[in-house]
Write a protein that holds these residues in place. Structure first.
Motif, mmCIF file in Angstrom:
data_model
loop_
_atom_site.group_PDB
_atom_site.id
_atom_site.type_symbol
_atom_site.label_atom_id
_atom_site.label_comp_id
_atom_site.label_asym_id
_atom_site.label_seq_id
_atom_site.Cartn_x
_atom_site.Cartn_y
_atom_site.Cartn_z
ATOM 1 N N PHE A 76 0.974 -1.278 -0.055
ATOM 2 C CA PHE A 76 0.020 -0.119 0.102
ATOM 3 C C PHE A 76 0.765 1.251 0.000
ATOM 4 C CE2 PHE A 76 -2.492 3.346 2.286
ATOM 5 C CZ PHE A 76 -3.667 3.224 1.324
ATOM 6 N N ILE A 77 1.937 1.229 0.750
ATOM 7 C CA ILE A 77 2.784 2.512 0.975
ATOM 8 C C ILE A 77 3.456 2.872 -0.459
ATOM 9 C CG2 ILE A 77 4.592 3.793 2.116
ATOM 10 C CD1 ILE A 77 3.738 2.122 4.515
ATOM 11 N N PRO A 78 3.985 1.754 -1.019
ATOM 12 C CA PRO A 78 4.820 2.326 -2.023
ATOM 13 C C PRO A 78 3.844 2.669 -3.269
ATOM 14 C CG PRO A 78 5.042 0.028 -1.546
ATOM 15 C CD PRO A 78 4.524 0.565 -0.601
ATOM 16 N N LEU A 79 2.658 1.926 -3.386
ATOM 17 C CA LEU A 79 1.763 2.187 -4.458
ATOM 18 C C LEU A 79 1.018 3.619 -4.246
ATOM 19 C CD1 LEU A 79 0.255 0.930 -6.817
ATOM 20 C CD2 LEU A 79 -1.506 -0.059 -5.143
ATOM 21 N N VAL A 80 0.719 4.043 -2.830
ATOM 22 C CA VAL A 80 0.424 5.474 -2.885
ATOM 23 C C VAL A 80 1.501 6.669 -3.432
ATOM 24 C CG1 VAL A 80 -0.177 7.138 -1.092
ATOM 25 C CG2 VAL A 80 -1.342 4.887 -1.039
ATOM 26 N N VAL A 81 2.657 6.303 -3.122
ATOM 27 C CA VAL A 81 3.739 7.069 -3.419
ATOM 28 C C VAL A 81 3.817 7.207 -4.620
ATOM 29 C CG1 VAL A 81 6.222 7.596 -3.172
ATOM 30 C CG2 VAL A 81 4.925 6.823 -1.108
ATOM 31 N N VAL A 82 3.866 6.015 -5.471
ATOM 32 C CA VAL A 82 3.977 6.068 -6.961
ATOM 33 C C VAL A 82 2.788 6.725 -7.535
ATOM 34 C CG1 VAL A 82 4.180 4.371 -8.965
ATOM 35 C CG2 VAL A 82 5.347 3.907 -7.036
ATOM 36 N N LEU A 83 1.687 6.602 -7.206
ATOM 37 C CA LEU A 83 0.558 7.211 -7.649
ATOM 38 C C LEU A 83 0.594 8.787 -7.423
ATOM 39 C CD1 LEU A 83 -2.296 4.718 -6.968
ATOM 40 C CD2 LEU A 83 -1.502 5.467 -9.088
ATOM 41 N N LEU A 84 1.033 9.181 -6.477
ATOM 42 C CA LEU A 84 1.170 10.542 -5.832
ATOM 43 C C LEU A 84 2.309 11.492 -6.824
ATOM 44 C CD1 LEU A 84 0.964 10.553 -2.140
ATOM 45 C CD2 LEU A 84 -0.768 11.739 -3.776
ATOM 46 N N LEU A 102 -5.816 18.680 -2.521
ATOM 47 C CA LEU A 102 -6.881 17.595 -1.966
ATOM 48 C C LEU A 102 -7.343 16.615 -3.195
ATOM 49 C CD1 LEU A 102 -8.391 16.752 0.223
ATOM 50 C CD2 LEU A 102 -10.183 18.607 -0.190
ATOM 51 N N ASN A 103 -7.873 17.019 -4.273
ATOM 52 C CA ASN A 103 -8.522 16.217 -5.238
ATOM 53 C C ASN A 103 -7.416 15.118 -5.880
ATOM 54 O OD1 ASN A 103 -10.505 15.146 -6.999
ATOM 55 N ND2 ASN A 103 -9.379 16.597 -8.627
ATOM 56 N N PRO A 104 -6.200 15.649 -6.352
ATOM 57 C CA PRO A 104 -5.124 14.583 -6.916
ATOM 58 C C PRO A 104 -4.965 13.728 -5.612
ATOM 59 C CG PRO A 104 -4.169 16.612 -7.030
ATOM 60 C CD PRO A 104 -5.744 17.071 -6.675
ATOM 61 N N VAL A 105 -4.818 14.043 -4.487
ATOM 62 C CA VAL A 105 -4.037 13.393 -3.314
ATOM 63 C C VAL A 105 -5.232 12.316 -3.275
ATOM 64 C CG1 VAL A 105 -3.664 13.296 -0.989
ATOM 65 C CG2 VAL A 105 -2.607 14.876 -2.455
ATOM 66 N N GLU A 106 -6.630 12.753 -2.957
ATOM 67 C CA GLU A 106 -7.625 11.672 -2.561
ATOM 68 C C GLU A 106 -7.872 10.697 -3.626
ATOM 69 O OE1 GLU A 106 -8.885 11.146 0.062
ATOM 70 O OE2 GLU A 106 -8.721 13.051 1.099
ATOM 71 N N ALA A 107 -7.737 11.186 -5.011
ATOM 72 C CA ALA A 107 -7.527 10.174 -6.373
ATOM 73 C C ALA A 107 -6.610 9.360 -6.206
ATOM 74 C CB ALA A 107 -7.760 11.027 -7.452
ATOM 75 N N SER A 108 -5.354 9.633 -5.786
ATOM 76 C CA SER A 108 -4.323 8.605 -5.805
ATOM 77 C C SER A 108 -4.542 7.607 -4.539
ATOM 78 C CB SER A 108 -2.919 9.357 -5.326
ATOM 79 O OG SER A 108 -2.775 10.258 -6.345
ATOM 80 N N ILE A 109 -5.184 7.999 -3.449
ATOM 81 C CA ILE A 109 -5.407 7.048 -2.406
ATOM 82 C C ILE A 109 -6.558 6.195 -2.712
ATOM 83 C CG2 ILE A 109 -6.265 6.925 0.025
ATOM 84 C CD1 ILE A 109 -4.687 9.793 0.540
ATOM 85 N N ALA A 110 -7.479 6.576 -3.326
ATOM 86 C CA ALA A 110 -8.669 5.585 -3.949
ATOM 87 C C ALA A 110 -8.172 4.773 -4.832
ATOM 88 C CB ALA A 110 -9.667 6.612 -4.586
ATOM 89 N N LEU A 111 -7.274 5.169 -5.558
ATOM 90 C CA LEU A 111 -6.758 4.265 -6.796
ATOM 91 C C LEU A 111 -5.779 3.305 -6.120
ATOM 92 C CD1 LEU A 111 -5.935 6.369 -9.890
ATOM 93 C CD2 LEU A 111 -7.743 4.667 -9.723
#
Length: 497
Positions: A76-84, A102-111
């Motif tokens: 989960f952690i590296p996936l969030v960092v890569v998407l961000l 807020l919008n791109p951060v929340e979208a990255s966490i959701a993905l």
């Protein structure tokens, strides 16, 4: 390379005093300039994501390792960092605005959550997996943006408090260059600190256009001497404004700046027409900048006005007890009407009566006449302070402007837009202030982009016009929502003496 000697300074055309005043920044200044932006931000995101995983497990009622919990911690952690990173959330920008992120951060966490959920469902038949990932999603969706908000707030406070920023060289000595440096000094939260100019020896400072100011910074040399100047000053940023230097020399200077690990910013031609939605496309190898149309009479602004009327009516109904209470207090505070009516100029230069709760007692013969300071807008407390007790409270909290919701319902104003001005001042400002009249392309607003950035009361008219025209060129529903949110924050911390 060692710092230049006094002979080197004279060859550069730089007085020794100028070199001393633009010497390499100290260690605290370097830290405040945020050189480790990406490293610090990634580290904070990793910590926040790890805390989200731990909180999700604690939420489940146990801290013992799950068969899928360990896998989640690894993935989960590296996936969030890569998407961000894919959403450019680690790119160092001039500003760090929580609402923009807020919008791109929340979208990255959701993905990231969805990307983790699918393989885990395929790898196990435990239905608890979905609940665990949902908890991770919720916890990360709160902790990561909150961590970024704290980081941005601390950074902005340090820059405003200590006035530190990245040492910046500006190419050009014209009015646009001086306007840029004036903004850098007055808005330290952008993280740029002007230390000097680069321009040809024959160039002379141009007389400022209306609203432009001259900033006293040393001329450190010609653009061809960039390397020597950078070694002498430790500059890390280069802003290329309009100048007399040939394009071929500017291209060579950009290449040299990149070799020195400098960030390079370029003020585009026709900058007044370039908004955030402008696109760079290529015809063969030649870049073309496509400018998006802004039509205040088009369907987008028609939608905005319909939304203003609907939301304004809902707000007026919701605050009706407060509205009626203030009306009663105004009536009891002093003789006079409840509403104060003043003619203002709205869309397309049409006058209308702008409403406010009356906050002042009637004028007495002994009251002094107000004299407007040159370069400042009218507003605030003009002349003798005639505010009533309830009037001071309303002015301090901006509650005196609530009757403008009636103007919104009548179609004379919007919830968000340039603040309206009196006719006599509009005529004067259109002559003196560059692009002032372009503010009237849209309806006036109860709040605006300029106001949430502190430009209210007796502040610079030129700055207001600049921020208001930016709002018009870049209007969107989200920008209106953002301004309304920032207005609430500004009202909460505002005080009027």
């Amino acid at each position: 390379m060692n710092n230049p000697t006094h002979a080197d300074q004279r060859q550069l055309g730089v007085p020794s005093e100028s070199i001393r005043s633009t010497a390499r920044p100290t260690i605290p200044e370097r830290l405040l300039a945020d050189p480790l932006h990406t490293t610090i931000t990634v580290a904070l995101d990793v910590i926040a994501a790890a805390a989200a995983l731990a909180l999700a497990r604690a939420w489940e009622g146990t801290v013992t390792p799950h068969p899928y919990g360990g896998w989640a911690s690894v993935a989960f952690i590296p996936l969030v960092v890569v998407l961000l990173a894919g959403n450019s959330m680690y790119r160092r920008n001039l500003t760090r605005n929580f609402l923009d992120e807020l919008n791109p951060v929340e979208a990255s966490i959701a993905l990231a959550s969805l990307g983790l959920l699918i393989p885990m469902l395929l790898a196990t038949e435990n239905y608890m997996v979905g609940e665990f990932i949902l908890r991770c999603w919720i916890c990360a969706g709160v902790l990561i943006p909150l961590t970024r908000l704290v980081r941005a707030t601390v950074q902005r406070y340090l820059r405003r408090k200590f006035g530190a920023g990245a040492p910046t060289l500006v190419v050009g000595d014209g009015p646009v260059a001086h306007q840029l440096m004036d903004h850098m000094r007055r808005l330290p939260e952008y993280g740029l600190r002007p230390i000097g100019l680069l321009d040809s020896a024959t160039a002379t400072a141009a007389e400022g256009l209306p609203g432009f100011v001259h900033v006293d910074v040393p001329r450190l040399g010609a653009p061809s001497e960039l390397t020597e100047v950078v070694n002498a000053t430790g500059a890390t940023e280069l802003v290329i404004s309009f100048c007399t230097v040939r394009d071929a020399e500017l291209v060579a200077m950009v290449r040299a700046a990149h070799k020195l690990d400098m960030r390079v910013w370029v003020v585009p031609r026709l900058f007044d027409t370039i908004g955030r939605r402008a696109q760079v496309q290529h015809l063969g190898g030649l870049p073309l900048l496509m400018l998006r149309e802004v039509n205040p009479h088009g369907w987008q602004f028609a939608f905005k006005h319909a939304m203003d009327t609907t939301v304004g009516a809902l707000i007026l109904v919701m605050i009706s007890p407060v509205f009626l209470t203030l009306a009663l207090l105004v009536r009891l505070s002093s003789p006079g009407p409840i509403f104060f009516r003043q003619q203002r100029i709205g869309r397309d230069g049409k006058p209308f009566d702008c409403l406010k709760f009356r906050s002042m007692r009637p004028t007495l013969a002994s009251d002094e006449q107000f004299e407007l300071q040159q370069g400042s807008a009218p507003g605030g407390v003009e002349g003798i302070d005639r505010r009533t007790r309830v009037g001071k409270f309303m002015r301090r909290t901006s509650l005196d402007e609530l009757p403008q919701l009636i103007n919104v319902l009548k179609g004379e104003m919007s919830l968000v837009g340039p603040r309206p001005e009196r006719p006599e001042f509009v005529e004067l400002f259109e002559i003196q202030i560059r692009r002032y009249g372009e503010r009237h392309r849209v309806k006036a607003g109860m709040t605006g982009w300029a106001q949430v950035h502190g430009l209210r009361g007796q502040t610079s008219i030129a700055d207001r016009a600049e921020w208001d025209n930016y709002y018009i060129e870049n209007w969107s529903v989200w920008l209106d929502v953002k301004i309304l949110a920032l207005t609430v924050l500004a009202v909460l911390r505002r005080s009027e003496d």
